[in-house]
Write a protein that holds these residues in place. Structure first.
Motif, PDB file in Angstrom:
ATOM      1  N   VAL A 103       0.821  -1.208   0.000  1.00  0.00           N
ATOM      2  CA  VAL A 103       0.000   0.000   0.000  1.00  0.00           C
ATOM      3  C   VAL A 103       0.858   1.264   0.000  1.00  0.00           C
ATOM      4  CG1 VAL A 103      -1.737   1.302   1.301  1.00  0.00           C
ATOM      5  CG2 VAL A 103      -1.916  -1.178   1.117  1.00  0.00           C
ATOM      6  N   GLN A 104       1.811   1.358   0.933  1.00  0.00           N
ATOM      7  CA  GLN A 104       2.641   2.562   1.025  1.00  0.00           C
ATOM      8  C   GLN A 104       3.476   2.750  -0.236  1.00  0.00           C
ATOM      9  OE1 GLN A 104       2.438   0.226   3.431  1.00  0.00           O
ATOM     10  NE2 GLN A 104       1.574   1.306   5.178  1.00  0.00           N
ATOM     11  N   GLY A 105       3.923   1.656  -0.823  1.00  0.00           N
ATOM     12  CA  GLY A 105       4.696   1.742  -2.061  1.00  0.00           C
ATOM     13  C   GLY A 105       3.878   2.360  -3.189  1.00  0.00           C
ATOM     14  N   HIS A 106       2.641   1.896  -3.348  1.00  0.00           N
ATOM     15  CA  HIS A 106       1.772   2.457  -4.388  1.00  0.00           C
ATOM     16  C   HIS A 106       1.480   3.932  -4.107  1.00  0.00           C
ATOM     17  CE1 HIS A 106       0.980  -1.119  -6.748  1.00  0.00           C
ATOM     18  NE2 HIS A 106       0.842  -1.805  -5.623  1.00  0.00           N
ATOM     19  N   SER A 107       1.219   4.257  -2.853  1.00  0.00           N
ATOM     20  CA  SER A 107       0.924   5.644  -2.498  1.00  0.00           C
ATOM     21  C   SER A 107       2.145   6.544  -2.731  1.00  0.00           C
ATOM     22  CB  SER A 107       0.477   5.720  -1.032  1.00  0.00           C
ATOM     23  OG  SER A 107       0.074   7.024  -0.709  1.00  0.00           O
ATOM     24  N   ASN A 108       3.316   6.077  -2.329  1.00  0.00           N
ATOM     25  CA  ASN A 108       4.529   6.873  -2.542  1.00  0.00           C
ATOM     26  C   ASN A 108       4.843   7.033  -4.027  1.00  0.00           C
ATOM     27  OD1 ASN A 108       4.950   7.354   0.163  1.00  0.00           O
ATOM     28  ND2 ASN A 108       6.273   5.582   0.434  1.00  0.00           N
ATOM     29  N   LEU A 109       4.598   5.984  -4.809  1.00  0.00           N
ATOM     30  CA  LEU A 109       4.779   6.091  -6.255  1.00  0.00           C
ATOM     31  C   LEU A 109       3.822   7.150  -6.804  1.00  0.00           C
ATOM     32  CD1 LEU A 109       5.989   5.216  -8.945  1.00  0.00           C
ATOM     33  CD2 LEU A 109       4.390   3.281  -8.961  1.00  0.00           C
ATOM     34  N   GLY A 110       2.600   7.144  -6.322  1.00  0.00           N
ATOM     35  CA  GLY A 110       1.636   8.172  -6.731  1.00  0.00           C
ATOM     36  C   GLY A 110       2.118   9.570  -6.399  1.00  0.00           C
ATOM     37  N   ASN A 111       2.657   9.748  -5.207  1.00  0.00           N
ATOM     38  CA  ASN A 111       3.176  11.064  -4.818  1.00  0.00           C
ATOM     39  C   ASN A 111       4.285  11.513  -5.763  1.00  0.00           C
ATOM     40  OD1 ASN A 111       1.472  11.005  -2.596  1.00  0.00           O
ATOM     41  ND2 ASN A 111       3.061  10.392  -1.169  1.00  0.00           N
ATOM     42  N   ALA A 112       5.207  10.601  -6.049  1.00  0.00           N
ATOM     43  CA  ALA A 112       6.341  10.939  -6.915  1.00  0.00           C
ATOM     44  C   ALA A 112       5.865  11.277  -8.327  1.00  0.00           C
ATOM     45  CB  ALA A 112       7.351   9.791  -6.935  1.00  0.00           C
ATOM     46  N   LEU A 113       4.908  10.518  -8.826  1.00  0.00           N
ATOM     47  CA  LEU A 113       4.376  10.794 -10.162  1.00  0.00           C
ATOM     48  C   LEU A 113       3.647  12.133 -10.201  1.00  0.00           C
ATOM     49  CD1 LEU A 113       3.130   7.203 -11.025  1.00  0.00           C
ATOM     50  CD2 LEU A 113       4.989   8.443 -12.176  1.00  0.00           C
ATOM     51  N   GLN A 114       2.963  12.438  -9.130  1.00  0.00           N
ATOM     52  CA  GLN A 114       2.252  13.718  -9.057  1.00  0.00           C
ATOM     53  C   GLN A 114       3.243  14.884  -9.112  1.00  0.00           C
ATOM     54  OE1 GLN A 114      -0.534  13.786  -5.823  1.00  0.00           O
ATOM     55  NE2 GLN A 114      -1.441  15.701  -6.479  1.00  0.00           N
ATOM     56  N   TYR A 115       4.395  14.740  -8.470  1.00  0.00           N
ATOM     57  CA  TYR A 115       5.408  15.796  -8.481  1.00  0.00           C
ATOM     58  C   TYR A 115       5.927  16.089  -9.880  1.00  0.00           C
ATOM     59  CZ  TYR A 115       5.976  16.113  -3.408  1.00  0.00           C
ATOM     60  OH  TYR A 115       5.780  16.317  -2.066  1.00  0.00           O
ATOM     61  N   ILE A 116       5.899  15.098 -10.756  1.00  0.00           N
ATOM     62  CA  ILE A 116       6.380  15.341 -12.129  1.00  0.00           C
ATOM     63  C   ILE A 116       5.200  15.495 -13.095  1.00  0.00           C
ATOM     64  CG2 ILE A 116       8.631  14.258 -11.745  1.00  0.00           C
ATOM     65  CD1 ILE A 116       7.527  11.835 -13.390  1.00  0.00           C
ATOM     66  N   ASP A 117       4.052  15.840 -12.554  1.00  0.00           N
ATOM     67  CA  ASP A 117       2.844  16.148 -13.328  1.00  0.00           C
ATOM     68  C   ASP A 117       2.290  14.968 -14.118  1.00  0.00           C
ATOM     69  OD1 ASP A 117       2.601  18.803 -12.425  1.00  0.00           O
ATOM     70  OD2 ASP A 117       4.135  19.446 -13.861  1.00  0.00           O
ATOM     71  N   GLN A 118       2.531  13.764 -13.655  1.00  0.00           N
ATOM     72  CA  GLN A 118       1.875  12.591 -14.235  1.00  0.00           C
ATOM     73  C   GLN A 118       0.679  12.247 -13.344  1.00  0.00           C
ATOM     74  OE1 GLN A 118       4.460   9.329 -15.258  1.00  0.00           O
ATOM     75  NE2 GLN A 118       5.978  10.677 -16.199  1.00  0.00           N
ATOM     76  N   VAL A 119      -0.289  13.152 -13.364  1.00  0.00           N
ATOM     77  CA  VAL A 119      -1.396  13.100 -12.410  1.00  0.00           C
ATOM     78  C   VAL A 119      -2.296  11.894 -12.652  1.00  0.00           C
ATOM     79  CG1 VAL A 119      -3.354  14.380 -11.451  1.00  0.00           C
ATOM     80  CG2 VAL A 119      -1.267  15.595 -12.095  1.00  0.00           C
ATOM     81  N   ASP A 120      -2.584  11.564 -13.908  1.00  0.00           N
ATOM     82  CA  ASP A 120      -3.448  10.404 -14.177  1.00  0.00           C
ATOM     83  C   ASP A 120      -2.798   9.115 -13.666  1.00  0.00           C
ATOM     84  OD1 ASP A 120      -5.413  11.977 -15.332  1.00  0.00           O
ATOM     85  OD2 ASP A 120      -4.655  11.687 -17.370  1.00  0.00           O
ATOM     86  N   ALA A 121      -1.488   8.999 -13.853  1.00  0.00           N
ATOM     87  CA  ALA A 121      -0.772   7.823 -13.340  1.00  0.00           C
ATOM     88  C   ALA A 121      -0.789   7.820 -11.813  1.00  0.00           C
ATOM     89  CB  ALA A 121       0.663   7.810 -13.864  1.00  0.00           C
ATOM     90  N   ALA A 122      -0.684   8.999 -11.204  1.00  0.00           N
ATOM     91  CA  ALA A 122      -0.733   9.101  -9.741  1.00  0.00           C
ATOM     92  C   ALA A 122      -2.092   8.630  -9.223  1.00  0.00           C
ATOM     93  CB  ALA A 122      -0.456  10.540  -9.302  1.00  0.00           C
ATOM     94  N   VAL A 123      -3.163   9.048  -9.895  1.00  0.00           N
ATOM     95  CA  VAL A 123      -4.515   8.628  -9.500  1.00  0.00           C
ATOM     96  C   VAL A 123      -4.606   7.106  -9.501  1.00  0.00           C
ATOM     97  CG1 VAL A 123      -6.949   8.578 -10.231  1.00  0.00           C
ATOM     98  CG2 VAL A 123      -5.691  10.748 -10.178  1.00  0.00           C
ATOM     99  N   LYS A 124      -4.061   6.469 -10.543  1.00  0.00           N
ATOM    100  CA  LYS A 124      -4.097   5.005 -10.613  1.00  0.00           C
ATOM    101  C   LYS A 124      -3.354   4.373  -9.439  1.00  0.00           C
ATOM    102  CE  LYS A 124      -4.736   4.767 -15.567  1.00  0.00           C
ATOM    103  NZ  LYS A 124      -4.106   4.612 -16.871  1.00  0.00           N
ATOM    104  N   CYS A 125      -2.247   4.977  -9.036  1.00  0.00           N
ATOM    105  CA  CYS A 125      -1.494   4.455  -7.886  1.00  0.00           C
ATOM    106  C   CYS A 125      -2.299   4.570  -6.597  1.00  0.00           C
ATOM    107  CB  CYS A 125      -0.160   5.199  -7.741  1.00  0.00           C
ATOM    108  SG  CYS A 125       1.003   4.861  -9.068  1.00  0.00           S
TER     109      CYS A 125
END
Length: 181
Positions: A103-125
């Motif tokens: 769970v934390q891995g997926h959430s942290n991946l989402g955070n990192a993706l959000q920082y580089i403006d890959q918001v749709d990918a972050a939502v999936k995480c």
């Protein structure tokens, strides 16, 4: 080594950080290739903002145990702290590839993706994290922030309300909820 490690875990849980560090270090003098001791030392040094030492220990942990998802995740956290976004993403991706229900891995991946403006990918995480654990308040908060940024107020409110229902002491979720109501 095991006894020193276990004592270190107990001392760390009790907040006796200096004593815990000494126990982990003793465990490592007995068995240098002890990935859990390296990971726990890395977490202590991360908390103390000693990022070089934290990095060293997380790297040792994954060197000795290449399938150590938590250590890859922790290494990603250090890289996030250093604004090394792409390196962090690689380590979060390794963590969830090793342990798909992390769970934390997926959430942290989402955070990192959000920082580089890959918001749709972050939502999936975040959605993946919530599919694994629907009571993970941080993922609800993060989804709420994305909905808020997109002007989707109703969805944002629902996410923040879920976060505070799960964790009634979640100040950030309450703040965000009050800011948009």
């Amino acid at each position: 080594a095991e006894a020193q490690y276990n004592l270190g875990v107990t001392l760390q849980e009790l907040g006796q950080i200096d004593a815990a560090v000494k126990c982990y270090e003793k465990a490592l003098t007995i068995r240098h290739g002890y990935p859990d001791a390296h990971n726990n030392l890395g977490n202590i040094f991360l908390e103390l903002r000693q990022l070089d030492a934290a990095t060293d220990h997380f790297e040792w942990a994954v060197a000795f145990k290449p399938d150590f998802a938590e250590a890859y995740n922790n290494l990603g956290i250090v890289q996030q702290e250093r604004n090394q976004r792409y390196e962090a993403i690689k380590n979060f991706e390794k963590a969830v590839a090793i342990k798909n229900d992390y769970v934390q891995g997926h959430s942290n991946l989402g955070n990192a993706l959000q920082y580089i403006d890959q918001v749709d990918a972050a939502v999936k995480c975040y959605e993946k994290a919530l599919a694994i654990n629907p009571n993970y308040a941080q993922a609800h908060l993060n989804l709420g922030l994305i909905h808020q940024e997109r002007g989707q107020v109703d969805d944002s409110v629902k996410c923040y309300e879920k976060a505070v229902a799960i964790n009634p002491n979640y100040a950030e979720a309450y703040y965000n909820l009050s800011a948009i109501k």
